[in-house]
Every structure is written in C-alpha cells, then in structure tokens.
Design a protein around this motif. Structure first.
Motif, PDB file in Angstrom:
ATOM      1  N   ALA A 195      37.082  32.499  45.945  1.00 55.18           N
ATOM      2  CA  ALA A 195      38.518  32.661  46.224  1.00 55.18           C
ATOM      3  C   ALA A 195      39.097  33.817  45.410  1.00 55.18           C
ATOM      4  O   ALA A 195      39.851  34.646  45.941  1.00 55.18           O
ATOM      5  CB  ALA A 195      39.262  31.360  45.901  1.00 55.18           C
ATOM      6  N   VAL A 196      38.730  33.889  44.134  1.00 54.01           N
ATOM      7  CA  VAL A 196      39.241  34.965  43.262  1.00 54.01           C
ATOM      8  C   VAL A 196      38.751  36.317  43.756  1.00 54.01           C
ATOM      9  O   VAL A 196      39.510  37.290  43.830  1.00 54.01           O
ATOM     10  CB  VAL A 196      38.752  34.748  41.807  1.00 54.01           C
ATOM     11  CG1 VAL A 196      39.301  35.824  40.877  1.00 54.01           C
ATOM     12  CG2 VAL A 196      39.141  33.381  41.321  1.00 54.01           C
ATOM     13  N   ASN A 198      37.741  37.173  46.777  1.00 52.67           N
ATOM     14  CA  ASN A 198      38.364  37.525  48.056  1.00 52.67           C
ATOM     15  C   ASN A 198      39.792  38.026  47.843  1.00 52.67           C
ATOM     16  O   ASN A 198      40.222  38.981  48.484  1.00 52.67           O
ATOM     17  CB  ASN A 198      38.374  36.324  49.013  1.00 52.67           C
ATOM     18  CG  ASN A 198      36.992  36.057  49.566  1.00 52.67           C
ATOM     19  OD1 ASN A 198      36.105  36.902  49.456  1.00 52.67           O
ATOM     20  ND2 ASN A 198      36.790  34.890  50.133  1.00 52.67           N
ATOM     21  N   ALA A 199      40.506  37.392  46.905  1.00 53.13           N
ATOM     22  CA  ALA A 199      41.896  37.785  46.654  1.00 53.13           C
ATOM     23  C   ALA A 199      41.971  39.144  45.962  1.00 53.13           C
ATOM     24  O   ALA A 199      42.834  39.968  46.282  1.00 53.13           O
ATOM     25  CB  ALA A 199      42.587  36.720  45.812  1.00 53.13           C
ATOM     26  N   ALA A 200      41.054  39.393  45.033  1.00 53.83           N
ATOM     27  CA  ALA A 200      41.145  40.618  44.221  1.00 53.83           C
ATOM     28  C   ALA A 200      40.473  41.819  44.878  1.00 53.83           C
ATOM     29  O   ALA A 200      40.770  42.966  44.549  1.00 53.83           O
ATOM     30  CB  ALA A 200      40.526  40.367  42.848  1.00 53.83           C
ATOM     31  N   GLY A 201      39.561  41.579  45.815  1.00 54.57           N
ATOM     32  CA  GLY A 201      38.866  42.685  46.488  1.00 54.57           C
ATOM     33  C   GLY A 201      38.108  43.556  45.505  1.00 54.57           C
ATOM     34  O   GLY A 201      37.562  43.069  44.514  1.00 54.57           O
TER      35      GLY A 201
END
Ligand code: NAP
Length: 250
Positions: A195-196, A198-201
C-alpha cells in the motif's frame, strides 16, 4: 556459508521475507519447519514447491503470540528431527495509526506479534540449543527501530524491543555456542509494504541510495550469514539491510 545438515525453524514463512528465508535455508541443505498463521494455501504451496525440489520442509499452523503454541511447535520439531539449530523469528505485522487515534488493541496486537513472539520462541528453544552447545537465533527487526515514522509508535516500540532483547540474550547464551543477532530491513517489496509503495510511487526510490526497493532475497542473504556455521564469532549484532536508506546522505 554452511547450513547443510542443520535443522531450522522460521516464523512467518508462508509469504514475503519469511518465504525467501525458508527457500534459502532449504536450498542450502537445511531441514526447515516454518510457522504460518492464517493462510494455509500459501504455506502449503511453499512447502510443496520445495519438497518437489527434494528438500525437507514442513509447514506448521500456529499463532506466534501464544506461548503454549510456541512450546508445542519447538517440541514437535525436536521430536521429529532430533535437534534444532537455527531459529528465525520473522513473523510480524503493522497496524499503523497516529498516537492520538491508536486504540489499545492496535498497540497490543503489534507488541504481541512482533515482540512477545520473539520471547516465546527464543525461550522455547533455549534449553535445546544450550544442551546441543550450538544454536543460531536471528530476530527480525526493522530500520523503524531507529528511524522515526509518524504513525508507527507501536511498530517502532516492538522492533526497538527486539533489538534490546537480542543483545541481552546474546550475552546469556554465548558461552553455550548459541549466537543471537538481528536483521533490520529497510523498504522491502512484500504484502506488508504494497500500500505504501503504491501510494508513494517512484518517490520512495529517490530516498534509497541504491535506487531500488529491497527484495525478500536481500534479507534472506543477511539471515543466511547469521545462520551459518561460520558466523560463530558474531553475536548481539543488528545488521541493517536497507540499500543505504538510513545513511542520511541524500
Ligand atoms: P508479510 O509479507 O506480511 O508476511 C507476514 C508473515 O508473518 C506471514 O507468513 C504471516 O502468516 C505471518 N504471521 C503474521 N502474524 C502471525 C501470527 N500471529 N502467527 C504466525 N504467523 C504470523 O510480512 P513481511 O513484509 O515479509 O515481513 C516479515 C518481517 O520483516 C516482519 O517482522 C516485518 O516487521 C519485518 N520487516 C519488513 C519490512 C518490509 O519492508 N516488508 C521492513 C522491515 C521489517 P499468514 O499469512 O498465515 O498470516
């Protein structure tokens, strides 16, 4: 580095970092039992794939938070294989939340799974390893023990606890040929971080000097060093495996 002929127990071996550790130990010639909690399909798949390669691997369902469960797992492994040489306390969870919003269950779940489990399994193996006059204990920490992230007070406390606990038992067990060390991963690509990430790219990679996220195999390599016969003079250490994330040079 030699683990051939040794007997190993890994907690949280069904996925992510634990799976890579199970694979490395088995392919290095150790007999490997591993503990999982809920995902029996994933665990059986790991065991079956390694058994098909000719390795001796055993998946055991148990909740690492339970002391009686830890005692039983260790007793079962010793009964089956006669000894227990390597223990890797890898199982862990995150339940992030800012302190103002963190409920007591979020705190307790993380402390029980990440820290109390380490006490449970280390104590369960201690007599066996001391009587063998041989043992390798490797506990999974995190760079979060040192680097402060908002929302991870429970996780940081659990991993800081793991590191202090590891140093202390290292001093107690050294004379009996038992070492205790910890590995502190940085950002590793697993279910825990998806999740982290994917969010931060790609932003996250810019903070890592080697410019990539870690792979579970990167952590397994460090565990194999501490697990090997040859590391008998290394104890009470914490090895960061983080691609330089915590060097603070950027
Ligand atoms: P993961 O992919 O989420 O896998 C966690 C493993 O632990 C699974 O096998 C899970 O089994 C098992 N587990 C969880 N709770 C358990 C319980 N109560 N009893 C028994 N087994 C339990 O995690 P990971 O990313 O590989 O992390 C492994 C370790 O590395 C953890 O200690 C984590 O804190 C540490 N770490 C990870 C990172 C990272 O970036 N990924 C960074 C620093 C440190 P089931 O699937 O059956 O529930």
């Amino acid at each position: 580095m030699t683990v051939a002929g040794r007997t190993a127990l890994v907690t949280g071996g069904s996925r992510g970092i634990g799976r890579a550790i199970v694979e490395s130990l088995a392919r290095g010639g150790a007999r490997v039992a591993f503990v999982y909690n809920s995902n029996s399909a994933a665990a059986e798949a790991v065991a079956a794939a390694l058994q098909a390669e000719g390795h001796e691997v055993w998946a055991i369902q148990a909740d690492v938070r339970s002391k009686p469960a830890a005692d039983k797992v260790v007793a079962d492994v010793v009964e089956k294989w006669g000894r227990l040489d390597i223990l890797v306390n890898n199982a862990g969870i995150i339940r992030d939340g800012l302190l103002a919003m963190m409920d007591a269950q979020q705190w307790q779940d993380v402390i029980d799974t990440n820290l109390t489990s380490v006490f449970n399994f280390c104590q369960a193996v201690t007599r066996q390893m001391m009587s063998q006059r041989y043992g390798r204990i490797i506990n999974m920490s995190s760079v979060a023990a040192d680097v402060s992230n908002p929302g991870q007070a429970n996780y940081a406390a659990s991993k800081g606890g793991v590191e202090g606990f590891t140093r202390c038992i290292a001093t107690e067990l050294a004379r009996r040929g038992v070492t205790a060390n910890a590995v502190a991963p940085g950002f590793i690509e697993t279910d825990m971080t998806v999740a982290v990430v994917n969010a931060a790219g790609d932003e996250i990679k810019k903070k890592i000097p080697v410019r990539r996220l870690g792979r579970p195999e990167d952590i397994a390599g460090a565990v194999m060093f501490f697990a090997a016969d040859e590391s008998s003079y290394v104890t009470g250490q914490v090895l960061k495996v983080d691609g330089g994330l915590t060097l603070g040079g950027l």
